[in-house]
Design a protein around this motif. Structure first.
Motif, PDB file in Angstrom:
ATOM      1  N   GLU A   8       0.724  -1.177  -0.131  1.00  0.00           N
ATOM      2  CA  GLU A   8       0.053   0.203   0.143  1.00  0.00           C
ATOM      3  C   GLU A   8       0.729   1.302  -0.039  1.00  0.00           C
ATOM      4  O   GLU A   8       0.640   2.144  -0.601  1.00  0.00           O
ATOM      5  CB  GLU A   8      -0.910   0.014   1.232  1.00  0.00           C
ATOM      6  N   ARG A  11       2.399   1.726  -3.644  1.00  0.00           N
ATOM      7  CA  ARG A  11       1.385   2.134  -4.538  1.00  0.00           C
ATOM      8  C   ARG A  11       1.026   3.683  -4.264  1.00  0.00           C
ATOM      9  O   ARG A  11       0.897   4.442  -5.278  1.00  0.00           O
ATOM     10  CB  ARG A  11       0.344   1.364  -4.497  1.00  0.00           C
ATOM     11  N   ASN A  12       0.956   3.988  -2.983  1.00  0.00           N
ATOM     12  CA  ASN A  12       0.734   5.361  -2.649  1.00  0.00           C
ATOM     13  C   ASN A  12       1.855   6.384  -3.212  1.00  0.00           C
ATOM     14  O   ASN A  12       1.485   7.266  -3.699  1.00  0.00           O
ATOM     15  CB  ASN A  12       0.404   5.397  -1.226  1.00  0.00           C
TER      16      ASN A  12
END
Length: 75
Positions: A8, A11-12
């Motif tokens: 996560e 990806r952020n």
């Protein structure tokens, strides 16, 4: 220092790179591919110093580059 990011977080970080740097992630990956052959942290340092990137952005770009390079080996 570990270069493992949660999926996560990674990806952020990738999603913010175009806005923060003015260049698409694919452009950065091409820059890394055409750059010097170095180890992970050395590539991060190279991006930071040669292209004035923040540590987190440089690390995310190199992490993505390594993920894609590993995936190509399996094809």
């Amino acid at each position: 220092m570990s270069h493992v990011l949660s999926e996560e977080t990674h990806r952020n970080m990738l999603a913010r790179i175009p806005h923060c740097t003015g260049r698409a992630v694919s452009d950065w990956l091409r820059t890394v591919d055409e750059g010097p052959c170095l180890r992970f942290e050395e590539k991060v340092s190279w991006l930071r110093h040669e292209h004035n990137l923040a540590y987190g952005h440089a690390k995310a770009i190199i992490h993505e580059y390594e993920l894609r390079r590993a995936a190509r080996k399996f094809l």
